[in-house]
Write a protein that holds these residues in place. Sequence first.
Motif, PDB file in Angstrom:
ATOM      1  N   LEU A  32       0.837  -1.196   0.000  1.00  0.00           N
ATOM      2  CA  LEU A  32       0.000   0.000   0.000  1.00  0.00           C
ATOM      3  C   LEU A  32       0.878   1.255   0.000  1.00  0.00           C
ATOM      4  N   GLU A  33       1.979   1.194   0.717  1.00  0.00           N
ATOM      5  CA  GLU A  33       2.911   2.325   0.718  1.00  0.00           C
ATOM      6  C   GLU A  33       3.518   2.535  -0.672  1.00  0.00           C
ATOM      7  N   GLY A  34       3.862   1.453  -1.334  1.00  0.00           N
ATOM      8  CA  GLY A  34       4.387   1.546  -2.703  1.00  0.00           C
ATOM      9  C   GLY A  34       3.358   2.119  -3.658  1.00  0.00           C
ATOM     10  N   LEU A  35       2.102   1.727  -3.469  1.00  0.00           N
ATOM     11  CA  LEU A  35       1.035   2.270  -4.305  1.00  0.00           C
ATOM     12  C   LEU A  35       0.873   3.771  -4.055  1.00  0.00           C
ATOM     13  N   ALA A  36       1.042   4.196  -2.808  1.00  0.00           N
ATOM     14  CA  ALA A  36       0.946   5.626  -2.488  1.00  0.00           C
ATOM     15  C   ALA A  36       2.029   6.408  -3.233  1.00  0.00           C
ATOM     16  N   GLN A  41       3.125  10.030  -7.951  1.00  0.00           N
ATOM     17  CA  GLN A  41       3.769  10.255  -9.247  1.00  0.00           C
ATOM     18  C   GLN A  41       2.744  10.423 -10.371  1.00  0.00           C
ATOM     19  N   TRP A  42       1.598   9.757 -10.253  1.00  0.00           N
ATOM     20  CA  TRP A  42       0.564   9.886 -11.278  1.00  0.00           C
ATOM     21  C   TRP A  42      -0.030  11.294 -11.276  1.00  0.00           C
ATOM     22  N   ASN A  43       0.035  11.954 -10.120  1.00  0.00           N
ATOM     23  CA  ASN A  43      -0.428  13.337 -10.010  1.00  0.00           C
ATOM     24  C   ASN A  43      -1.914  13.489 -10.351  1.00  0.00           C
ATOM     25  N   ILE A  44      -2.711  12.536  -9.885  1.00  0.00           N
ATOM     26  CA  ILE A  44      -4.168  12.599 -10.017  1.00  0.00           C
ATOM     27  C   ILE A  44      -4.703  12.695  -8.591  1.00  0.00           C
ATOM     28  N   HIS A  66       0.419  11.210   6.199  1.00  0.00           N
ATOM     29  CA  HIS A  66      -0.306  12.372   6.719  1.00  0.00           C
ATOM     30  C   HIS A  66       0.223  13.656   6.076  1.00  0.00           C
ATOM     31  N   ASP A  67       1.536  13.756   5.940  1.00  0.00           N
ATOM     32  CA  ASP A  67       2.151  14.954   5.365  1.00  0.00           C
ATOM     33  C   ASP A  67       1.682  15.164   3.921  1.00  0.00           C
ATOM     34  N   HIS A  68       1.731  14.118   3.129  1.00  0.00           N
ATOM     35  CA  HIS A  68       1.313  14.249   1.725  1.00  0.00           C
ATOM     36  C   HIS A  68      -0.184  14.553   1.605  1.00  0.00           C
ATOM     37  N   LEU A  69      -0.992  13.914   2.450  1.00  0.00           N
ATOM     38  CA  LEU A  69      -2.433  14.174   2.391  1.00  0.00           C
ATOM     39  C   LEU A  69      -2.735  15.599   2.859  1.00  0.00           C
ATOM     40  N   ALA A  70      -2.044  16.058   3.886  1.00  0.00           N
ATOM     41  CA  ALA A  70      -2.241  17.435   4.356  1.00  0.00           C
ATOM     42  C   ALA A  70      -1.903  18.425   3.244  1.00  0.00           C
TER      43      ALA A  70
END
Length: 182
Positions: A32-36, A41-44, A66-70
């Motif tokens: 799941l972390e790899g998918l994140a 990178q897909w930037n969608i 949390h950082d990326h989602l924030a």
Amino acid sequence: LMTPEQLISQIRSGQSDRGISEFIQSNPGLTLEGLAVHALQWNIDEVTEQVLRALIKEQPDHAIAHDHLAQLLYRQTRVLEAKPHCEAVTKKFPERSFAWTGLCMATFLENDLAGFRDAVRRAQEAIPEGEHLNCQHGRSPAGFFSDDEADRYRARYGETIEQEIKRRIDQPVSETVEWVPS
């Protein structure tokens, strides 16, 4: 083998959990972390958001997620939704000025001036020298602090303005005005 396009389609149709689970199962070695990481990178944004939410659901203390989602939510001006993620980041990475900025902005938008003051104070203690909060609310910061702090701010600000006016008045008038620097 499920393709990224199929995953995106599932997420867009409201079947995020199912799509993410099937995508990971059909891609051996992918976590799941790899998918994140791939989703970033897909930037969608809509896909990235759902993958990050799934990762946080599975690993609630995953500060990087949390950082990326924030950041994603803040960028979309969904500041109040970003608040709990900013809080999680400040606990794990207290030097992270962006997270403090998001936390300050959210407490301000909630009209929680005590929380805002506390967040600013904690940010000032935690943020490394040379970094700063990017937290401008369109009015004087004096309105956010205690009465004593506001009076000191107003006095300091007033002195600065008076000095600048005096400097401009006392400047010698030039006969020539240079419009374009040479």
